[in-house]
Design a protein around this motif. Structure first.
Motif, PDB file in Angstrom:
ATOM      1  N   SER A 372       0.829  -1.207   0.000  1.00  0.00           N
ATOM      2  CA  SER A 372       0.000   0.000   0.000  1.00  0.00           C
ATOM      3  C   SER A 372       0.865   1.259   0.000  1.00  0.00           C
ATOM      4  N   ALA A 373       2.186   1.096  -0.172  1.00  0.00           N
ATOM      5  CA  ALA A 373       3.118   2.227  -0.094  1.00  0.00           C
ATOM      6  C   ALA A 373       2.839   3.233  -1.206  1.00  0.00           C
ATOM      7  N   ARG A 374       2.964   4.518  -0.851  1.00  0.00           N
ATOM      8  CA  ARG A 374       2.798   5.604  -1.819  1.00  0.00           C
ATOM      9  C   ARG A 374       4.135   6.042  -2.399  1.00  0.00           C
ATOM     10  N   PHE A 375       5.219   5.752  -1.695  1.00  0.00           N
ATOM     11  CA  PHE A 375       6.541   6.062  -2.227  1.00  0.00           C
ATOM     12  C   PHE A 375       7.581   5.190  -1.536  1.00  0.00           C
ATOM     13  N   VAL A 376       8.767   5.121  -2.133  1.00  0.00           N
ATOM     14  CA  VAL A 376       9.887   4.357  -1.579  1.00  0.00           C
ATOM     15  C   VAL A 376      10.989   5.339  -1.217  1.00  0.00           C
ATOM     16  N   LEU A 377      11.491   5.229   0.004  1.00  0.00           N
ATOM     17  CA  LEU A 377      12.611   6.058   0.445  1.00  0.00           C
ATOM     18  C   LEU A 377      13.857   5.181   0.481  1.00  0.00           C
ATOM     19  N   LEU A 378      14.783   5.469  -0.410  1.00  0.00           N
ATOM     20  CA  LEU A 378      15.999   4.677  -0.583  1.00  0.00           C
ATOM     21  C   LEU A 378      17.135   5.367   0.166  1.00  0.00           C
ATOM     22  N   VAL A 379      17.667   4.715   1.203  1.00  0.00           N
ATOM     23  CA  VAL A 379      18.649   5.336   2.092  1.00  0.00           C
ATOM     24  C   VAL A 379      20.010   4.689   1.870  1.00  0.00           C
ATOM     25  N   GLU A 380      21.049   5.521   1.839  1.00  0.00           N
ATOM     26  CA  GLU A 380      22.387   5.010   1.539  1.00  0.00           C
ATOM     27  C   GLU A 380      22.905   4.070   2.611  1.00  0.00           C
ATOM     28  N   PRO A 427       6.872   6.754  -6.672  1.00  0.00           N
ATOM     29  CA  PRO A 427       8.152   7.447  -6.712  1.00  0.00           C
ATOM     30  C   PRO A 427       9.182   6.771  -5.815  1.00  0.00           C
ATOM     31  N   VAL A 428      10.419   6.748  -6.279  1.00  0.00           N
ATOM     32  CA  VAL A 428      11.544   6.240  -5.498  1.00  0.00           C
ATOM     33  C   VAL A 428      12.476   7.424  -5.232  1.00  0.00           C
ATOM     34  N   LEU A 429      12.637   7.801  -3.969  1.00  0.00           N
ATOM     35  CA  LEU A 429      13.398   8.979  -3.575  1.00  0.00           C
ATOM     36  C   LEU A 429      14.647   8.547  -2.828  1.00  0.00           C
ATOM     37  N   ALA A 430      15.801   9.053  -3.246  1.00  0.00           N
ATOM     38  CA  ALA A 430      17.079   8.623  -2.682  1.00  0.00           C
ATOM     39  C   ALA A 430      17.602   9.647  -1.677  1.00  0.00           C
ATOM     40  N   LEU A 431      18.012   9.155  -0.511  1.00  0.00           N
ATOM     41  CA  LEU A 431      18.622   9.982   0.529  1.00  0.00           C
ATOM     42  C   LEU A 431      20.037   9.479   0.754  1.00  0.00           C
ATOM     43  N   VAL A 432      21.025  10.263   0.303  1.00  0.00           N
ATOM     44  CA  VAL A 432      22.427   9.851   0.388  1.00  0.00           C
ATOM     45  C   VAL A 432      23.261  10.997   0.948  1.00  0.00           C
ATOM     46  N   ASP A 433      24.501  10.685   1.319  1.00  0.00           N
ATOM     47  CA  ASP A 433      25.421  11.710   1.801  1.00  0.00           C
ATOM     48  C   ASP A 433      25.752  12.698   0.683  1.00  0.00           C
ATOM     49  N   ALA A 434      26.023  13.932   1.071  1.00  0.00           N
ATOM     50  CA  ALA A 434      26.475  14.941   0.109  1.00  0.00           C
ATOM     51  C   ALA A 434      27.986  14.825  -0.029  1.00  0.00           C
ATOM     52  N   ASP A 435      28.415  13.730  -0.620  1.00  0.00           N
ATOM     53  CA  ASP A 435      29.838  13.509  -0.874  1.00  0.00           C
ATOM     54  C   ASP A 435      29.967  12.669  -2.143  1.00  0.00           C
ATOM     55  N   PRO A 436      31.175  12.535  -2.690  1.00  0.00           N
ATOM     56  CA  PRO A 436      31.329  11.809  -3.956  1.00  0.00           C
ATOM     57  C   PRO A 436      30.791  10.381  -3.913  1.00  0.00           C
ATOM     58  N   HIS A 437      30.998   9.680  -2.808  1.00  0.00           N
ATOM     59  CA  HIS A 437      30.541   8.289  -2.720  1.00  0.00           C
ATOM     60  C   HIS A 437      29.014   8.217  -2.674  1.00  0.00           C
ATOM     61  N   PRO A 462      15.803   4.577 -13.798  1.00  0.00           N
ATOM     62  CA  PRO A 462      16.021   5.983 -14.147  1.00  0.00           C
ATOM     63  C   PRO A 462      15.004   6.936 -13.542  1.00  0.00           C
ATOM     64  N   ALA A 463      13.887   6.390 -13.009  1.00  0.00           N
ATOM     65  CA  ALA A 463      12.867   7.234 -12.391  1.00  0.00           C
ATOM     66  C   ALA A 463      13.222   7.649 -10.969  1.00  0.00           C
ATOM     67  N   ILE A 464      14.319   7.147 -10.414  1.00  0.00           N
ATOM     68  CA  ILE A 464      14.730   7.555  -9.066  1.00  0.00           C
ATOM     69  C   ILE A 464      15.020   9.050  -9.060  1.00  0.00           C
ATOM     70  N   ARG A 465      14.606   9.712  -8.001  1.00  0.00           N
ATOM     71  CA  ARG A 465      14.893  11.129  -7.844  1.00  0.00           C
ATOM     72  C   ARG A 465      15.688  11.357  -6.555  1.00  0.00           C
ATOM     73  N   TRP A 466      16.622  12.298  -6.649  1.00  0.00           N
ATOM     74  CA  TRP A 466      17.543  12.597  -5.547  1.00  0.00           C
ATOM     75  C   TRP A 466      16.866  13.557  -4.579  1.00  0.00           C
ATOM     76  N   LEU A 467      16.460  13.025  -3.431  1.00  0.00           N
ATOM     77  CA  LEU A 467      15.801  13.826  -2.398  1.00  0.00           C
ATOM     78  C   LEU A 467      16.801  14.686  -1.628  1.00  0.00           C
ATOM     79  N   GLY A 468      17.964  14.157  -1.364  1.00  0.00           N
ATOM     80  CA  GLY A 468      18.997  14.828  -0.584  1.00  0.00           C
ATOM     81  C   GLY A 468      20.023  13.798  -0.145  1.00  0.00           C
TER      82      GLY A 468
END
Length: 549
Positions: A372-380, A427-437, A462-468
């Motif tokens: 029933s999820a409305r979005f996916v939060l992808l965490v590094e 939507p798949v939203l990515a939460l990653v560090d603000a660094d090169p890796h 390719p539909a992943i969007r960079w949340l922060g």
């Protein structure tokens, strides 16, 4: 800085409320719907319930014939007195990939190749390893069985050398045969976890419930035991019986008394004596999960370090062994060897109370998923994953799914993200560090990786969007940041030259901002503003204001 961050968030949410009204979770869900609709149009989304597969027997026969063709070519070369050669498309050259929506390895004839020659001392080991793995794969296909990469490594450690060489050989073979590893009977051990309203229905009929801590099926538990214990693992029927008992609420692992069961040699008074000592000393006995590699004693250095002084020494008597071990034990505290064991309480807390469910390694056998999820939060990272669970992100912003690959993602985690997008279209939203890796990890999920570019159509989303965390957030929110290392500068410059960055203006601007600022920040830099800033402010703010790239 904290006041500025809160004021900015408060102002934006007030504007959103004035425009649409309602609670913040409703605003988030409305914004997610709009983002999802935009992504459907941009990516020509068509929902899939199950990928059309060829007949398994037909595909197995095709792959076996392809392996036999390769080996026959080698035999023919030897018979003609020529050194055998394998020509492989070069998967380490960026010039060998095209980019449209994701990275895609050029076809044979267009891509440059590398030759693996048995006559060359530099590539002889690689040639032998590829031939060995081809033989194993042929046997797996013939017997309709499977094997993990780790099991394959331990079957012939002397020949393989190390796990990295084996993984590279498997990638080369997959590219050579134009087939993913799971079609060849080889699976990779998963390390990613998922939490939220998701149920995976497997071919066997097992259902993996990702809302329940430790929601692994009996089959998964049995596979885990086989990886850990090899041939000494319990039979599946016994594992299934115990799994059923534990799922029904049983906690005691001791055999229940019943007539006709022989008694063992245990001495009850000994256990009682130890229990009395624990009570007297005030020690707490911690529950230990039945199968938990994260709590392996090897992780805490003590046993391996005790063995280090002993190999190569020939002891004549048992007292000499005891004296050697005793000498080392007396030096443990003085040398700091026992420091690792002090991490056990923290690790235990994380493992036992981990609400995530291990992503299954046989995702290609999923026949249906329900969510029933409305979005996916992808965490590094796992630390941020656990932090968000502690903040109650699933309840406050849900229904949503939380996924982490614990750093650089494994194949199973990437497969799950792809499956969720193609099946649910959320939507798949990515939460990653603000660094090169962190940026590179987000790009691997989104566009694929160079060394698996032959398989990007199965792995990239390719539909992943960079949340922060965006590099521009560092100065805007006054985040705590660290200066770049020389390796960071080198990786950033490489990122700027890659096609998926140069062709995407918003991503290119963020990478340039990171490079010009010369500072990097982690997700934890956002979380430090308050105990629940990520869930209460940062993530809702980014979604409601459409600050996703």
């Amino acid at each position: 800085m904290l006041i500025r961050a809160w004021e900015e968030f408060s102002y934006r949410i007030d504007v959103a409320r004035a425009a649409g009204g309602g609670h913040i979770e409703h605003l988030v869900q409305d914004a997610v719907k709009e983002i999802g609709a935009e992504l459907h149009l941009a990516n020509n989304f068509i929902p899939e319930t199950a990928k059309g597969r060829k007949n398994d027997d037909e595909r197995r026969s095709q792959l076996m014939a392809a392996i036999e063709h390769v080996m026959l070519g080698i035999v023919r070369s030897v018979a003609e007195g020529k050194p055998p050669v394998l020509a492989l498309r070069n998967q380490r050259d960026w010039k060998n990939v095209n980019f449209s929506h994701w990275l895609e390895l050029k076809s044979e004839g267009q891509a440059s190749t590398v030759e693996v020659k048995f006559s060359s001392s530099r590539s002889r080991t690689k040639f032998s390893l590829i031939c060995h793995v081809l033989g194993v794969i042929h046997r797996l296909l013939f017997t309709r069985s499977t094997c993990t990469r780790r099991q394959l490594y331990y079957q012939n450690v002397t020949l393989i050398g190390n796990q990295g060489l084996l993984d590279a050989a498997v990638r080369d073979i997959c590219c050579l045969l134009k087939a993913p590893a799971w079609e060849l009977g080889i699976t990779a051990t998963s390390k990613g976890v998922v939490a939220g309203p998701l149920s995976l229905v497997m071919e066997t009929g097992d259902i993996i419930d990702c809302t329940a801590p430790g929601g692994r099926t009996a089959r998964q538990r049995h596979q885990g035991l086989q990886e850990a214990c090899g041939g000494a693992a319990l039979p599946y029927r016994i594992v299934a019986r115990w799994a059923k008992a534990f799922n029904e609420g049983r906690q005691n692992v001791a055999d229940m008394r019943r007539p006709g069961r022989p008694s063992d040699n245990a001495q009850p008074h000994a256990a009682q004596t130890v229990a009395h000592l624990f009570d007297r000393w005030g020690w707490e006995v911690l529950y230990h999960p039945p199968y938990s590699p994260d709590l392996s004693p090897c992780d805490f250095y003590l046993i391996p370090k005790m063995k280090e002084p002993l190999p190569g020494i020939r002891f004549r008597t048992v007292p000499e062994i005891l004296q050697a071990v005793d000498r080392f034990i007396r030096t443990i505290n003085t040398t700091g060897t026992a420091v690792g064991i002090l991490r056990l309480p923290h690790r235990w807390q994380r493992v036992v109370h981990n609400a995530g469910v291990l992503i299954p390694q046989d995702l290609h056998k999923v026949v249906r998923l329900e969510s029933s999820a409305r979005f996916v939060l992808l965490v590094e990272k796992d630390a941020a994953f656990q932090k968000l669970l502690d903040e109650g992100v699933l309840e406050r912003l849900g229904p949503c799914l939380l996924i982490t690959g614990k750093g650089f993602p494994d194949v199973a985690t990437r497969l799950l993200v792809r499956l969720l997008w193609k099946s649910l279209g959320v939507p798949v939203l990515a939460l990653v560090d603000a660094d090169p890796h962190g940026i590179e990890i987000m790009c691997v999920y989104r566009f694929g990786s160079l060394n698996m570019s032959y398989q990007s159509d199965d792995l990239a989303v390719p539909a992943i969007r960079w949340l922060g965390v965006h590099p521009t957030d560092i100065s805007r929110l006054g985040m705590k940041a660290q200066p770049f290392s020389a390796a960071d500068f080198k990786k950033l410059r490489k990122l700027l030259s890659r096609s998926y960055i140069t062709s995407h203006e918003a991503l290119r601007d963020q990478v340039k901002a990171l490079l010009s600022g010369g500072r990097k920040a982690e997700i934890e830099g956002v979380a430090r503003f308050s105990s629940s800033y990520l869930t209460d402010a940062y993530i809702p703010n980014k979604i409601c204001c459409r600050e996703v790239l």
